[in-house]
Design a protein around this motif. Structure first.
Motif, PDB file in Angstrom:
ATOM      1  N   THR A   1     -73.907   0.313 -43.410  1.00  0.00           N
ATOM      2  CA  THR A   1     -74.369  -0.528 -44.519  1.00  0.00           C
ATOM      3  C   THR A   1     -73.438  -1.729 -44.674  1.00  0.00           C
ATOM      4  O   THR A   1     -73.173  -2.179 -45.790  1.00  0.00           O
ATOM      5  CB  THR A   1     -74.427   0.293 -45.828  1.00  0.00           C
ATOM      6  OG1 THR A   1     -73.086   0.677 -46.165  1.00  0.00           O
ATOM      7  CG2 THR A   1     -75.282   1.541 -45.671  1.00  0.00           C
ATOM      8  N   ALA A   2     -72.953  -2.228 -43.544  1.00  0.00           N
ATOM      9  CA  ALA A   2     -72.010  -3.347 -43.556  1.00  0.00           C
ATOM     10  C   ALA A   2     -72.535  -4.499 -44.398  1.00  0.00           C
ATOM     11  O   ALA A   2     -73.697  -4.895 -44.268  1.00  0.00           O
ATOM     12  CB  ALA A   2     -71.732  -3.820 -42.135  1.00  0.00           C
ATOM     13  N   GLY A   3     -71.679  -5.031 -45.238  1.00  0.00           N
ATOM     14  CA  GLY A   3     -72.028  -6.202 -46.016  1.00  0.00           C
ATOM     15  C   GLY A   3     -72.525  -5.860 -47.408  1.00  0.00           C
ATOM     16  O   GLY A   3     -72.599  -6.739 -48.275  1.00  0.00           O
ATOM     17  N   CYS A   4     -72.843  -4.590 -47.668  1.00  0.00           N
ATOM     18  CA  CYS A   4     -73.280  -4.230 -49.018  1.00  0.00           C
ATOM     19  C   CYS A   4     -72.102  -4.261 -49.979  1.00  0.00           C
ATOM     20  O   CYS A   4     -70.989  -3.901 -49.612  1.00  0.00           O
ATOM     21  CB  CYS A   4     -73.878  -2.817 -49.024  1.00  0.00           C
ATOM     22  SG  CYS A   4     -75.402  -2.742 -48.058  1.00  0.00           S
ATOM     23  N   SER A   5     -72.365  -4.681 -51.229  1.00  0.00           N
ATOM     24  CA  SER A   5     -71.245  -4.756 -52.164  1.00  0.00           C
ATOM     25  C   SER A   5     -71.500  -3.965 -53.440  1.00  0.00           C
ATOM     26  O   SER A   5     -70.665  -3.992 -54.350  1.00  0.00           O
ATOM     27  CB  SER A   5     -70.905  -6.214 -52.485  1.00  0.00           C
ATOM     28  OG  SER A   5     -72.021  -6.859 -52.999  1.00  0.00           O
ATOM     29  N   THR A   6     -72.617  -3.262 -53.496  1.00  0.00           N
ATOM     30  CA  THR A   6     -72.842  -2.350 -54.632  1.00  0.00           C
ATOM     31  C   THR A   6     -73.414  -1.050 -54.094  1.00  0.00           C
ATOM     32  O   THR A   6     -73.994  -1.008 -52.990  1.00  0.00           O
ATOM     33  CB  THR A   6     -73.843  -2.924 -55.644  1.00  0.00           C
ATOM     34  OG1 THR A   6     -75.107  -3.075 -54.979  1.00  0.00           O
ATOM     35  CG2 THR A   6     -73.408  -4.271 -56.191  1.00  0.00           C
TER      36      THR A   6
ATOM     37  N   ILE B   1     -75.258   8.169 -41.903  1.00  0.00           N
ATOM     38  CA  ILE B   1     -75.023   6.800 -42.358  1.00  0.00           C
ATOM     39  C   ILE B   1     -73.520   6.539 -42.477  1.00  0.00           C
ATOM     40  O   ILE B   1     -72.774   7.341 -43.024  1.00  0.00           O
ATOM     41  CB  ILE B   1     -75.722   6.528 -43.737  1.00  0.00           C
ATOM     42  CG1 ILE B   1     -75.675   5.043 -44.094  1.00  0.00           C
ATOM     43  CG2 ILE B   1     -75.130   7.376 -44.855  1.00  0.00           C
ATOM     44  CD1 ILE B   1     -76.674   4.209 -43.340  1.00  0.00           C
ATOM     45  N   LYS B   2     -73.090   5.444 -41.878  1.00  0.00           N
ATOM     46  CA  LYS B   2     -71.724   4.968 -42.139  1.00  0.00           C
ATOM     47  C   LYS B   2     -71.814   4.091 -43.366  1.00  0.00           C
ATOM     48  O   LYS B   2     -72.416   3.015 -43.342  1.00  0.00           O
ATOM     49  CB  LYS B   2     -71.174   4.167 -40.949  1.00  0.00           C
ATOM     50  CG  LYS B   2     -69.780   3.617 -41.259  1.00  0.00           C
ATOM     51  CD  LYS B   2     -69.215   2.691 -40.206  1.00  0.00           C
ATOM     52  CE  LYS B   2     -68.131   1.832 -40.834  1.00  0.00           C
ATOM     53  NZ  LYS B   2     -67.669   0.761 -39.944  1.00  0.00           N
ATOM     54  N   LEU B   3     -71.208   4.575 -44.416  1.00  0.00           N
ATOM     55  CA  LEU B   3     -71.363   3.936 -45.714  1.00  0.00           C
ATOM     56  C   LEU B   3     -70.270   2.906 -45.956  1.00  0.00           C
ATOM     57  O   LEU B   3     -69.091   3.253 -46.050  1.00  0.00           O
ATOM     58  CB  LEU B   3     -71.333   5.012 -46.806  1.00  0.00           C
ATOM     59  CG  LEU B   3     -71.606   4.549 -48.232  1.00  0.00           C
ATOM     60  CD1 LEU B   3     -73.014   3.984 -48.369  1.00  0.00           C
ATOM     61  CD2 LEU B   3     -71.416   5.717 -49.199  1.00  0.00           C
ATOM     62  N   GLU B   4     -70.657   1.651 -46.010  1.00  0.00           N
ATOM     63  CA  GLU B   4     -69.721   0.600 -46.392  1.00  0.00           C
ATOM     64  C   GLU B   4     -70.157  -0.002 -47.715  1.00  0.00           C
ATOM     65  O   GLU B   4     -71.307  -0.425 -47.852  1.00  0.00           O
ATOM     66  CB  GLU B   4     -69.693  -0.526 -45.344  1.00  0.00           C
ATOM     67  CG  GLU B   4     -69.067  -0.143 -44.023  1.00  0.00           C
ATOM     68  CD  GLU B   4     -68.864  -1.352 -43.098  1.00  0.00           C
ATOM     69  OE1 GLU B   4     -69.034  -1.172 -41.885  1.00  0.00           O
ATOM     70  OE2 GLU B   4     -68.576  -2.457 -43.594  1.00  0.00           O
ATOM     71  N   VAL B   5     -69.249  -0.045 -48.680  1.00  0.00           N
ATOM     72  CA  VAL B   5     -69.481  -0.825 -49.895  1.00  0.00           C
ATOM     73  C   VAL B   5     -68.236  -1.675 -50.080  1.00  0.00           C
ATOM     74  O   VAL B   5     -67.145  -1.161 -50.346  1.00  0.00           O
ATOM     75  CB  VAL B   5     -69.726   0.065 -51.136  1.00  0.00           C
ATOM     76  CG1 VAL B   5     -70.206  -0.805 -52.296  1.00  0.00           C
ATOM     77  CG2 VAL B   5     -70.728   1.166 -50.851  1.00  0.00           C
TER      78      VAL B   5
END
Lengths: 256, 256, 256, 256
Positions: free
Chosen positions: B71-76, B96-100
């Motif tokens: 979820t690269a680039g997500c901020s919330t 899922i590799k979770l990026e926030v």
């Protein structure tokens, strides 16, 4: 991706040099040497060596490996030259890892004596690989004196501290006219990988494998470590940045 | 010396996870992934992905690799959860590799939002691998919330600075109840070796390979680096000493 | 070269904050605080504090120093808020060093609880200085929540390891909208100097002085260290180069 | 807390030695030297020096400071000895900072030539302070040859990299029979503090002050830095631990 280098005209494909001292027993030593993939194996020369041990090392290892006798423990050029000559007789090789120790506590080399011994042994037909400090000027002088390679220390012998001054090692590699083999201080695999990344042609180690809890497995680790470091050196690493840089494309984010 | 580990019940033999972004071209990407030996391959999910790219990644890689959308680039948490759901549809995986991301400049994670998103996605049946900071408390909370692994950063994404705080990573590994995958900051092979030596179960990287001068060779380097680090971790390294210790036997020196 | 800074509108000329725990005896504590030149002195609040200790600290130090009670040992927002309120009564100050510990072993902060407690205490009129991790996102959120300063850790409390991740501290300082006080991990004077060089507005320490062999002298060291670091930060250091550069003029060498 | 040391029988209270090259102008140089608190000031000797510059340095500084001419730029013992003799005439001092450079790129010392020049100058009545590498064996040999102090490098001259190998410097200090003055590589205040903490008796620097954005303020920083490091060395720092240790008392927590 074959990639070899030469010392004194001899081609070597393994960049790991391994010692034979301090293993729990002879079988673990032999297994570890096999697992390491090393072609060059160091043996120390002692008086007792000359009464059987050296011969047995030749019998054990001489047909499969390049034996590299060392002058470990010598503290003058005279002693080291004498030891090298006895080693040549006993092991039937003119290769010598030249150690001239400046003091018994730090085991740091004595550069002045080392230079003197190098000159004398080169004149006598030896292929000399001196263990030296991580100083570009000493390394250059040793190469100028005819050393076939230089072997700067990473950190004190047996300390396992790794490469104390990576910048100095990098400087030496960038300027050396002969192969550079990092010698002493390696504690674990990443130290060996780093040595190759800094530009070293190879790594010599002993204690890190012999005294690991599982020497055979650590020998495997070192084999892979040296391969990793060499590939990384040739592959051209990305620069270090002090700021982040997204790896994923920044367009079309969901929810924006 | 076979040695595998599990994430969410799935056995993995390779400890290297590799990204698909930023390669000079698709062929080099494919060659590099093969050379890396990776089994898990990350892909970023974008709106445009959903119109062909994701499918083409599934076609290209889906039969040979475990695809791990990120979820690269997500901020919330909201954006990340939405992205994860679209990824599940598009790539037919619940991993899922979770990026926030907490800010667009440092790309450091936002731990609070990350925890929220982890809880929500775990409840929704996802296998969640969150990219987090190198903080043992955050890592423990993520594991408690059901994360299948934790992925602390070595240093900022794309920085190539390696592992900025090895002590923190070691602490996390020593205490984690789920696998620890070092994510972000890897610049060269020795960084990956070190990660495994510190106790990480694996390493995820992208830029270090994709942007190397020779990505294929760097992928080979990383494969060997991870193997080296894992062996070294299991082999039990020698302690670091501040003083030298002779490796060669000290008796019977010539000339004494 | 006068150089002061403000926290919550209060001007401070000393950039060293010092703790009161763990000294060999009370006289050495008092002497050390004087030698340190600190204006802000931290005291921990315990139940027993409320029966005399806190009062005695007020009597001892309250007229000469800014007392900064801390919530050391609290592990939830609830406990920390309660402790802060008792501290306000006992010490007649609305300043609070907010600690919410995520686990008793690493003593790392729990960022989620910390944020919650910060919001609550700010709403209640406190001047909140939270002890947090070295993460720019958490620091920004704490500042946004009304923290008067942020206090990222250098390394674990009492470890004496110094600043484990100088890059992270530098990032935090470059971006913070409130003063940054490095807290925890300082072991010796050069650690404090480095903190100021990285851009910190101040340093908080306790064990490094209290448990030094000679606390009074170490307090003097810290006073000078902080002054050195602050001057160096303002003076603008030379860049690091990987190559040498002669400082002496190169013309007119003798003998050339 | 008075604390002085001696070189060749001369008592010194300042542990900072400062150079005179490369300042924006003469006034800033003079102000910086005053701000640094240094007693020993180095000047380089050039042919042109002998026609006025040296005299003007004597006039400017000779009544307030111990002038320490250096042989910067010399690359053989012969050149260095000649330069030292001219310096003795010009500056009317038998103190000499002996530099014999092994190559013009790294500016690393040439240990063999350095030893030779040291022996010759000692025999000729000089007080010799040789700039050498960070090698305990070379340092010991220089002391044995009569050097009044040894001056190992922190890192290459003008590099500002600080102390590249702190362990080596610590080893040298622990074993040296003469004062150890760290010379070369200092970039900022914390480098100087660290040098003293490692056991150095003093620090010599030039570029770090002369080329700082504000040399006068950096000189103040260095003065405080050296004081901080010396106090910390004498105060006996706490050990580094890999685990946290609470500084506050753990009994009587509120809310437990």
């Amino acid at each position: 991706m074959s990639d070899s280098f030469e010392i004194a005209g001899r081609g070597l494909t393994s960049r790991l040099f391994i010692g034979t001292a301090g293993y729990p027993n002879r079988q673990i030593m032999l297994d570890s040497i096999v697992a390491s993939g090393a072609q060059v194996v160091t043996v120390s020369i002692r008086r007792i060596s000359l009464e059987g041990y050296a011969e047995s090392m030749v019998d054990l290892l001489g047909s499969d490996y390049v034996l590299l006798p060392n002058t470990a423990g010598c503290s003058t050029a005279r002693e080291a030259v004498l030891t090298a000559r006895l080693a040549r007789e006993a092991l039937r090789t003119n290769w010598i890892k030249l150690e001239v120790i400046g003091d018994r506590e730090t085991l740091h080399p004595d550069v002045t004596e080392l230079l003197k011994a190098t000159e004398e042994l080169v004149a006598d037909g030896f292929t000399v690989l001196p263990y030296c400090n991580d100083d570009p000027v000493s390394c250059r002088k040793l190469a100028d004196a005819g050393a076939a390679a230089v072997m700067p220390l990473g950190s004190p012998i047996g300390s396992g501290m790794g490469i104390a001054n990576p910048h100095a090692i990098e400087l030496i590699c960038a300027r050396s006219t002969v192969p550079v083999i990092l010698d002493a201080g390696i504690g674990t695999a990443s130290d060996a990988t780093l040595a190759l990344e800094l530009g070293c042609d190879g790594v010599l180690l002993n204690t890190a494998v012999a005294k690991a809890r599982d020497p055979r497995r650590m020998a495997s680790a070192m084999r892979a470590a040296v391969e990793a470091g060499r590939h990384a050196c040739l592959a051209g690493r990305i620069p270090k940045r002090t700021h982040a840089e997204a790896s994923s494309p920044q367009l079309g984010l969901i929810g924006t």
